[in-house]
Write a protein that holds these residues in place. Structure first.
Motif: not given
Length: 169
Positions: A53-55, A68-69, A77-79, A105-106
């Motif tokens: 989860x990103x700003x 992620x890469x 799975x990146x939000x 895991x996040x």
């Protein structure tokens, strides 16, 4: 099954140039290099996020996408969570509560001072300042993300890019 939470501050970003908006500041080469050190360390320790989860700020999103890469995590799975950009520390908890339960895991990628305050909620030894690309890894036996907040947690590790750079020399 155990839940692992990785709390990461975005990588080093360009300063504000002229009329450029803060939200649009990109990562620098150093920011990418240091995030790569963190990713390599996560691979070495086999502690990999299933979800990020990103700003919405460019520097945070670039950090999240880079992680992620590098860690071979599907971009699906990146939000983005708009509330992680300079709102309140409670928004970090809300983001955690909203994470998919099937994910064990996040990673949350955010900004100071909130990302440090969020990490400090879980730490007995408080951080003064989570540095850029810095990461705190926490583990709990909690069965859900809301339970993670109140359950017993242990700090798996705390990664500071400068320390990892020094180990390489």
């Amino acid at each position: 099954s155990k839940k692992i939470l990785l709390i990461m501050r975005h990588g080093k970003a360009d300063g504000q140039i002229g009329g450029a908006k803060d939200i649009a500041r990109p990562l620098t080469d150093l920011g990418r290099k240091r995030s790569a050190l963190i990713a390599a360390e996560l691979q070495k320790r086999n502690v990999l996020p299933q979800y990020i989860i990103s700003s919405p700020a460019l520097r945070a999103l670039q950090t999240a996408e880079f992680m992620a890469n590098t860690l071979k995590l599907d971009m699906a799975n990146v939000t983005i969570n708009n509330d992680l950009y300079f709102k309140t520390v409670n928004d970090y908890f809300d983001a955690l509560y909203a994470a998919p339960e099937e994910c064990n895991s996040m990673m949350i990628v955010g900004h100071n001072p909130l990302v440090t305050q969020f990490a400090n909620f879980f730490l007995s030894q408080k951080l003064v300042d989570l540095p850029t690309s810095g990461l705190v890894a926490l583990q709990s036996d909690a069965h859900s993300w809301p339970e993670f907040v109140i359950a017993y947690k242990k700090v798996l590790f705390y990664l500071i890019p400068k320390n990892l750079e020094n180990e390489k020399t």
